[in-house]
Motif scaffolding. Structure first.
Motif, PDB file in Angstrom:
ATOM      1  N   MET A   1       0.844  -1.186   0.000  1.00  0.00           N
ATOM      2  CA  MET A   1       0.000   0.000   0.000  1.00  0.00           C
ATOM      3  C   MET A   1       0.884   1.243   0.000  1.00  0.00           C
ATOM      4  N   SER A   2       0.645   2.123  -0.941  1.00  0.00           N
ATOM      5  CA  SER A   2       1.457   3.345  -0.990  1.00  0.00           C
ATOM      6  C   SER A   2       0.680   4.501  -0.364  1.00  0.00           C
ATOM      7  N   ARG A   3       1.418   5.383   0.264  1.00  0.00           N
ATOM      8  CA  ARG A   3       0.848   6.599   0.826  1.00  0.00           C
ATOM      9  C   ARG A   3       1.274   7.747  -0.050  1.00  0.00           C
ATOM     10  N   ILE A   4       0.396   8.695  -0.248  1.00  0.00           N
ATOM     11  CA  ILE A   4       0.715   9.894  -1.013  1.00  0.00           C
ATOM     12  C   ILE A   4       1.091  11.000  -0.030  1.00  0.00           C
ATOM     13  N   ILE A   5       2.206  11.649  -0.305  1.00  0.00           N
ATOM     14  CA  ILE A   5       2.619  12.796   0.489  1.00  0.00           C
ATOM     15  C   ILE A   5       2.533  14.019  -0.416  1.00  0.00           C
ATOM     16  N   ASN A   6       1.804  15.017   0.004  1.00  0.00           N
ATOM     17  CA  ASN A   6       1.703  16.250  -0.754  1.00  0.00           C
ATOM     18  C   ASN A   6       2.762  17.205  -0.223  1.00  0.00           C
ATOM     19  N   ILE A   7       3.762  17.499  -1.051  1.00  0.00           N
ATOM     20  CA  ILE A   7       4.870  18.354  -0.617  1.00  0.00           C
ATOM     21  C   ILE A   7       4.372  19.744  -0.254  1.00  0.00           C
ATOM     22  N   ASP A   8       3.419  20.258  -1.019  1.00  0.00           N
ATOM     23  CA  ASP A   8       2.890  21.586  -0.735  1.00  0.00           C
ATOM     24  C   ASP A   8       2.292  21.634   0.669  1.00  0.00           C
ATOM     25  N   GLN A   9       1.513  20.618   1.034  1.00  0.00           N
ATOM     26  CA  GLN A   9       0.939  20.572   2.379  1.00  0.00           C
ATOM     27  C   GLN A   9       2.027  20.418   3.429  1.00  0.00           C
ATOM     28  N   LEU A  10       3.005  19.580   3.129  1.00  0.00           N
ATOM     29  CA  LEU A  10       4.106  19.359   4.055  1.00  0.00           C
ATOM     30  C   LEU A  10       4.819  20.677   4.376  1.00  0.00           C
ATOM     31  N   LEU A  11       5.051  21.482   3.344  1.00  0.00           N
ATOM     32  CA  LEU A  11       5.793  22.727   3.529  1.00  0.00           C
ATOM     33  C   LEU A  11       4.935  23.881   4.021  1.00  0.00           C
ATOM     34  N   THR A  12       3.615  23.748   3.930  1.00  0.00           N
ATOM     35  CA  THR A  12       2.766  24.859   4.357  1.00  0.00           C
ATOM     36  C   THR A  12       2.070  24.585   5.683  1.00  0.00           C
ATOM     37  N   GLN A  13       2.451  23.517   6.357  1.00  0.00           N
ATOM     38  CA  GLN A  13       1.836  23.231   7.650  1.00  0.00           C
ATOM     39  C   GLN A  13       2.252  24.249   8.708  1.00  0.00           C
ATOM     40  N   CYS A  14       3.345  24.942   8.492  1.00  0.00           N
ATOM     41  CA  CYS A  14       3.715  25.999   9.433  1.00  0.00           C
ATOM     42  C   CYS A  14       3.566  27.346   8.742  1.00  0.00           C
ATOM     43  N   ALA A  15       3.402  28.362   9.552  1.00  0.00           N
ATOM     44  CA  ALA A  15       3.252  29.719   9.022  1.00  0.00           C
ATOM     45  C   ALA A  15       4.488  30.113   8.227  1.00  0.00           C
TER      46      ALA A  15
END
Length: 146
Positions: A1-15
């Motif tokens: 099973m593969s998980r998708i990681i959204n880089i945009d979300q990863l980098l925008t989780q902090c202000a």
């Protein structure tokens, strides 16, 4: 099973103004990191090589290029050093080297990993699956690539 990681979300989780690292005595914000990743993606997508050795002393530089290479769907080869004899031993596994260290090699293309925030505006970054290829070479105590 593969998980998708959204880089945009990863980098925008902090202000955007949140300081996430210090590089050469200067604070790096989340927005600057994202701009650097976007610039690195634009740079590496223009390159034809698929198997890219990544070697950076600077941890921010490493993170930027690691994320950019994954986003560009390159095969990331993590190497413990960029000594000539080591690279010759793994030359069938790499097509180029991205590094922040001074390095010249006539047989392998070398790209400077210097970080430059020259992106105009914000672009949405894509997604990569955890199935993206990352190859890790270690030399252990023998000095021989494993």
């Amino acid at each position: 099973m593969s998980r998708i990681i959204n880089i945009d979300q990863l980098l925008t989780q902090c202000a955007d103004t949140k300081i996430i690292a210090v590089r050469a005595g200067r604070a790096i914000t989340a927005a600057e990191l994202k701009q650097n990743v976007q610039a690195a993606i634009a740079n590496i997508q223009l390159r034809p090589e698929q198997k890219v050795a990544l070697y950076c002393h600077d941890s921010v530089c490493f993170l930027v290029w690691f994320l950019a290479l994954l986003e560009a769907q390159k095969s990331v080869v993590l190497v413990p050093n960029i000594q000539q004899d080591f690279l010759q031993a793994i030359e069938q596994d790499i097509e180029c080297v991205v590094t922040d260290q001074p390095f010249k090699n006539d047989a392998i293309t070398v790209y400077d990993a210097e970080l430059n925030c020259n992106t105009e505006g914000e672009k949405k970054l894509g997604q990569f699956t955890l199935q993206s290829e990352v190859v890790l070479f270690t030399s252990g105590s023998t000095g021989t690539p494993k």
